[in-house]
Design an enzyme around this catalytic site. Structure first.
Site, mmCIF file in Angstrom:
data_model
loop_
_atom_site.group_PDB
_atom_site.id
_atom_site.type_symbol
_atom_site.label_atom_id
_atom_site.label_comp_id
_atom_site.label_asym_id
_atom_site.label_seq_id
_atom_site.Cartn_x
_atom_site.Cartn_y
_atom_site.Cartn_z
ATOM 1 N N SER A 9 40.473 26.775 65.416
ATOM 2 C CA SER A 9 41.338 25.867 64.656
ATOM 3 C C SER A 9 40.583 24.569 64.431
ATOM 4 C CB SER A 9 42.622 25.583 65.425
ATOM 5 O OG SER A 9 43.226 24.422 64.891
ATOM 6 N N HIS A 34 40.670 28.820 61.057
ATOM 7 C CA HIS A 34 42.123 28.590 61.103
ATOM 8 C C HIS A 34 42.395 27.151 60.660
ATOM 9 C CE1 HIS A 34 46.219 29.432 62.509
ATOM 10 N NE2 HIS A 34 46.229 28.197 63.007
ATOM 11 N N ASP A 36 45.132 24.326 59.935
ATOM 12 C CA ASP A 36 46.502 23.916 60.277
ATOM 13 C C ASP A 36 47.005 22.818 59.341
ATOM 14 O OD1 ASP A 36 47.243 25.466 62.637
ATOM 15 O OD2 ASP A 36 45.565 24.453 63.606
ATOM 16 N N MET A 38 50.045 20.378 58.435
ATOM 17 C CA MET A 38 51.259 19.769 59.006
ATOM 18 C C MET A 38 51.738 18.640 58.104
ATOM 19 S SD MET A 38 50.216 19.595 63.002
ATOM 20 C CE MET A 38 49.341 20.956 63.801
ATOM 21 N N HIS A 67 47.575 28.056 58.025
ATOM 22 C CA HIS A 67 48.820 28.076 58.802
ATOM 23 C C HIS A 67 49.679 26.912 58.315
ATOM 24 C CE1 HIS A 67 50.719 27.504 63.087
ATOM 25 N NE2 HIS A 67 51.626 27.773 62.166
ATOM 26 N N MET A 69 52.611 24.568 58.335
ATOM 27 C CA MET A 69 53.727 24.011 59.104
ATOM 28 C C MET A 69 54.344 22.943 58.223
ATOM 29 S SD MET A 69 51.671 23.990 62.713
ATOM 30 C CE MET A 69 50.093 24.146 61.886
ATOM 31 N N MET A 138 53.339 31.995 68.059
ATOM 32 C CA MET A 138 52.983 30.684 68.603
ATOM 33 C C MET A 138 53.194 30.703 70.117
ATOM 34 S SD MET A 138 52.028 28.807 66.039
ATOM 35 C CE MET A 138 51.779 27.315 66.998
ATOM 36 N N ASP A 176 48.443 31.802 68.743
ATOM 37 C CA ASP A 176 48.019 30.427 68.433
ATOM 38 C C ASP A 176 48.634 29.457 69.430
ATOM 39 O OD1 ASP A 176 47.265 28.033 67.254
ATOM 40 O OD2 ASP A 176 48.341 28.379 65.372
HETATM 41 C C1 DX5 Z 1 49.390 23.921 66.744
HETATM 42 C C2 DX5 Z 1 48.396 24.599 65.825
HETATM 43 C C3 DX5 Z 1 47.272 25.248 66.525
HETATM 44 C C4 DX5 Z 1 46.420 24.334 67.357
HETATM 45 C C5 DX5 Z 1 45.898 25.116 68.510
HETATM 46 O O1 DX5 Z 1 50.526 23.577 66.007
HETATM 47 O O2 DX5 Z 1 49.030 25.600 65.053
HETATM 48 O O3 DX5 Z 1 46.478 26.038 65.654
HETATM 49 O O4 DX5 Z 1 45.343 23.751 66.675
HETATM 50 O O5 DX5 Z 1 45.177 24.259 69.330
HETATM 51 P P1 DX5 Z 1 44.830 24.654 70.835
HETATM 52 O O6 DX5 Z 1 43.973 25.887 70.774
HETATM 53 O O7 DX5 Z 1 44.110 23.436 71.315
HETATM 54 O O8 DX5 Z 1 46.135 24.901 71.544
HETATM 55 ZN ZN ZN Z 2 47.768 27.015 63.875
#
Ligand code: DX5
Ligand code: ZN
Length: 227
Positions: A9, A34, A36, A38, A67, A69, A138, A176
Site C-alpha cells: 500500500s 495498492h 488507497d 480516502m 481501493h 474509501m 478489511m 488489508d
Molecule cells: C487502510 C488502508 C490500508 C492501509 C494498510 O484504510 O486501506 O491499505 O494502507 O496499512 P497497514 O498495512 O500499515 O495496516
Molecule cells: Zn487499502
C-alpha cells in the site's frame, strides 16, 4: 504453493518521492500496487486521487489496485479507469446501488472488487459474488495505515474462501490492514491469496538492499511458503 500476490500500500510510502517508491517496491519483487483513496467523508482521512494514479501509471506494468474509501462511489469510477487503474474496489455502504456500481466498473474496462469492513456482514456477497473479480476483507477499520490486525478477520476469510471456491471462478481474496511478516502465513492459511501491506513494507526499507525493499518482500514470501 498457491499463487500468492503481495500488494504494497503506497499509503505508507514517502510521498515526496512516490515514483521511486513504486519502482523500488516492484523491483523488490512485489506484485501489485495498492492505491488507497480516502475522501475525509466516508473515512476520516484524505489521500490521493486520479491525477496521482495517472502520474504513476507509466512507471510500472504492475496491476494498480484502487481501493476506494469514498462516498459517493460512481462519480469517480470513470476517472480512475481513464487514469489506468486495473482493479477498482469499493465499500458496499458507500454505494446506493451495488450491482450498478459493479457494472459501471466493468463497463469501464476494470476488474471489480467489493470491500468488507470488520463489521460489514458477508450477505452483501449473496447476489453479486459471481460478478466480482476480487473480495477484499478489511482487518482494520479503514482510514489509516499502521493499525493492528483484527483477528476476527481470519474467520471471515475462511467463510469467503468457501464461498469463492463454490463458484468455481477465479476471484481474488485480498486482506488489508495490519499484515506483517509474523502473521502473513496464518492469514494465507485462512484463505487469502492477495496481501496488502503498507507500514510493514514501507517501514522496513533498507539502504543496503539493492531495491530497498528486497529483504522485507523476501521475508513475506518465505513466510507464505510455509503456509
Ligand atoms: C487502510 C488502508 C490500508 C492501509 C494498510 O484504510 O486501506 O491499505 O494502507 O496499512 P497497514 O498495512 O500499515 O495496516
Ligand atoms: Zn487499502
Amino acid at each position: 504453493m498457491a499463487n500468492y500476490r503481495i500488494a504494497p500500500s503506497i499509503l505508507s510510502a514517502n510521498f515526496a518521492k512516490l515514483g521511486e517508491e513504486i519502482t523500488a517496491v516492484i523491483d523488490s519483487g512485489a506484485d501489485i500496487i495498492h492505491f488507497d483513496v480516502m475522501d475525509n467523508h466516508y473515512v476520516p482521512n484524505l489521500t490521493i486521487g486520479p491525477l496521482v494514479c495517472e502520474a504513476i501509471r507509466p512507471l510500472t506494468q504492475a496491476i494498480i489496485d484502487v481501493h476506494l474509501m469514498v462516498e459517493p462511489v460512481d462519480r469517480i469510477v470513470p476517472d480512475f479507469a481513464k487514469a489506468g487503474a486495473n482493479i477498482i474496489s469499493f465499500h458496499p455502504e458507500a454505494s446506493r446501488h451495488i450491482d450498478r456500481t459493479i457494472g459501471l466498473i466493468k463497463e469501464q474496462g476494470c476488474k471489480a472488487g467489493l470491500v468488507f469492513n470488520p463489521a460489514t456482514p458477508l450477505y452483501y456477497l449473496d447476489h453479486v459474488l459471481d460478478k466480482l473479480d476480487l473480495v477484499l476483507i478489511m482487518s482494520v477499520n479503514p482510514g489509516f495505515g499502521g493499525q493492528k490486525f483484527i483477528p476476527e478477520a481470519l474467520e471471515k476469510l475462511k467463510a469467503v474462501r468457501k464461498r469463492i471456491n463454490a463458484t468455481g471462478k477465479d476471484i481474488m481474496l485480498e486482506i488489508d490492514g495490519g499484515v506483517k511478516v509474523d502473521n502473513i502465513a496464518e492469514i494465507a492459511r485462512a484463505g487469502a491469496d492477495t496481501f496488502v501491506a503498507g507500514s510493514a513494507i514501507y517501514g522496513a526499507g533498507k539502504d543496503s538492499d539493492p531495491h530497498r525493499y528486497d529483504s522485507v518482500v523476501a521475508a513475506l514470501r518465505s513466510e507464505l511458503a510455509k503456509a
